[in-house]
Design an enzyme around this catalytic site. Sequence first.
Site, PDB file in Angstrom:
ATOM      1  CD  GLU A 101      -4.691  -4.411   9.295  1.00  0.00           C
ATOM      2  OE1 GLU A 101      -4.672  -4.210   8.056  1.00  0.00           O
ATOM      3  OE2 GLU A 101      -4.967  -3.743  10.198  1.00  0.00           O
ATOM      4  CG  ASP A 125      -2.000  -1.068   1.124  1.00  0.00           C
ATOM      5  OD1 ASP A 125      -2.977  -1.170   1.715  1.00  0.00           O
ATOM      6  OD2 ASP A 125      -1.641  -1.989   0.189  1.00  0.00           O
TER       7      ASP A 125
END
Length: 923
Positions: A893, A669
């Site tokens: 995460e 990302d």
Amino acid sequence: MAKETLTLETTSTLPRRWRRFGTRRLNRTWRGGASGRRRKRSGRRGPAGSADRSVAAGAPRASRGDKAGPGLHCRLSELPQRDLPSRMARGERRRRGAPADGPRTTERAVRGGPARRGGEARGSAWRAALGVVVLSLALGLSGCWLLAWHRARRAVTLHSAPPALPPDSSSPAVAPDLFWGTYRPHVYFGMKTRSPKPLLTGLMWAQQGATPGTPKLRHTCEQGDGVGPYGWEFHDGLSFGRQHIQDGALRLTTEFVKRPGGQHGGDWSWRVTVEPQTSGTSTLPLVSLFFYVVTDGKEVLVPEVGAKGQLKFISGHSSELGDFRFTLMAPTNPGDTAPKYSSYNVFWSSNPGLPLLTEMVKSRLNSWFQHRPPGASPERYLGLPGSLKWEDKGPSGQGQGQGQFLIQQVTLKVPFSVELVFESGSARAGGSQPWEQLAGSLLTRALESHADTFREHFEKTFQLKGKGLSPEEQALGQAALSGLLGGIGYFYGQGLVLADMGVEGSEQKVDPALFPPVPLFTAVPSRSFFPRGFLWDEGFHQLVVQRWDPRITREVLGHWLGLLNADGWIGREQVLGDEARARVPPEFLVQRAAHANPPTLLLPVAHMLESGDPADFAFLRRAFPRLRAWFSWLYKSQAGPVPLSYRWRGRDPALPTLLNPKTLPSGLDDYPRASHPSASERHLDLRCWVALGARVLVRLAEQLGEAEAAAELGPLAASLEAEESLDELHWAPELGVFADFGNHTRAVQLKPRPPQGLVRVVGRPHPRLQYVDALGYVSLFPMLLRLLDPNSSRLGPLLDVLADSRHLWSPFGLRSLAASSPFYGQRNSEHDPPYWRGAVWLNVNYLALGALYHYGHLEGPHQARAAKLHSELRANVVGNVWRQYQATGFLWEQYSDRDGRGMGCRPFQGWTSLVLLAMAEDY
């Protein structure tokens, strides 16, 4: 010199006879939920005149094809040119005509003589030449539109290679033990069949009187609903599971077990136990459980009503399940068999659509009832209607073909247990032993037996106890595996695809089209935040699952390879079906057929090659044509500006609000890339993924005897693994590490500029083609994927930066971006906090552990140091994940590199479950 391009209008300008073959338009709007994968692209464009200063800062000029306006693009070289140049030359000669006659020509023109006839001739020549040009252009336009139509069709056409899985592989006839499962990961507890038109069951609950007004109804896993921790203590991925859920003052335990038999997937039973969170509570809560069944319109449900709103059972029939029956047993005290007083309510209507079930139940909780246990004071509660009544009967009959929704509400004081039993008619009729309902003490024994089997298989597979890990650490490993297996879902539906029109950016000028309906059996990264399939996550998921049950991995890989389009592309996010679609913002629904994703599915494929399992080998033989097509698409479509270089298509444009345009297809990302995106970029991580893919495909082709494929891919693999070519394209002497290459300057920052907010400002030095000084995970990829020789002179510098606390080393794992980087911890826009800019991620730390273990076991100058770093990094990673799990009850995460705390979404039992393989030292 850039090739000329021809800009055409969008499909709306096509002749009608062609438009019907073009990209299909959506005939409805899909509304998304409140959460999406990764962070939203941020900000807004500033007003006119506020564009990024980088436009005038030395960026390479794009080709004319890149700058073309709206519409499809087609290179003139791709059009049928016929003899256009020669015809235009003849027309030019005619236009010039014979030498002029001076004054005589004027005189003849005045008289209307021969000069006038010559003018008529020249006019005819002009018209003829113009006709030739128009005809040629028309033919060229036709060719361009045909090419665009062809590309659009291929984008949404399934690949022609034979499937990797047998026909009807999900049916009860072929895989009866996998037909039923907890394949609805986004709900706290539910089951469904592996079918395009499934029968679904689920659980909702509410604590009555805990808050004013309507009680909080729990159903779907939500990031911010206050429930938690929750997760599977045990789940074998097949026939058994036990989950614990904390909800305020309540503790719920949901269990299921399946019993094989018959031709339709066998029987199964649930047990839901609700207890107070703390013992000795003086006031016991009043709780309502809601058990429901949903059909799609084909199954027949016939409820049998008992007294006071209680359903005795629900019988039914469908083509896939045959005859079946649901029975909700009377509640008891936990561990007891005596019934406990309960109040019942029931609701029956047409299926409103799976995303609307929760809201429908909330809207029907509008009547007050009395719960009156014998000898106790009555209590009020909100309930569904008190008697069975069809609520939505249309003129064409019950449900009007859209399915049924039948829900039973059971209300009583905690503590209690309730059991739901599903019985298959064929299992009951076909058994050789006396049939006994899977409930009560028989259910208890079955659950205990499966729990014992799970523990034995777990230790045999991962050997954590034998490695000296504590019981608490073993429990973490069991929860990591169980959460991953319990997050496997079965999805069916159509995705949205934007075709690759051959020129970057042009795909955004056409409408997306619907991909054919496809099934997908896959794990998900997070039940609360990402309850759908992600391509690059799934390869990491299956590294864990494969050790536990190789058959499940074969099923999952076969389904993913079934998503291949005619070009060999697989979409990186799979949003299939109404339930999945309801959780995704609209801007993330469309997948672009020009964009790739790391080919991590080849990681479990590589492990299959080493396993020696005949079933794995047979699967790989069937899957090889699709694996080859997928890899061929990857290395051809993502080819870079020079041979053996590669570039991720699909970077964000350099908007004025973005510090560094994202590269979502890479999976990393917001990891910093070249500050000014261009076609000149060379991405190190992608080159390494392609090198790994070529190595795996060549080995597979050689083992399968696929000589032609091995001959094609062998030279590519050898070239990509040659350290000389890697050095030439990606070794940055001024940085002392491998790096991306592109149009870059580090003089970029976000500065406040009212009223736009934070705006990107580019200073000096201006961007130029150079190596990108972003030390982090990308820099390590040649080592992470074990592409370097153990004697390589480049391995030492990589170990240096890995072990340096000023760069990547932290007490909690390797940082994603060096603490010394100017991008470290920097947000990418005003509304986009850092993601891959310093946090510790388990998937890349697992790759690093595997690489260090690999080099620590090979002779070379760095063997001892690699082994030492492996031991220290493993202790840091495993220790921090365990501490955070103990403190919060969740796997996260990502983890902070500053204090180790869990960050991002939770539970994240996707690739964070790799902590189990790190504990087992299984790489």
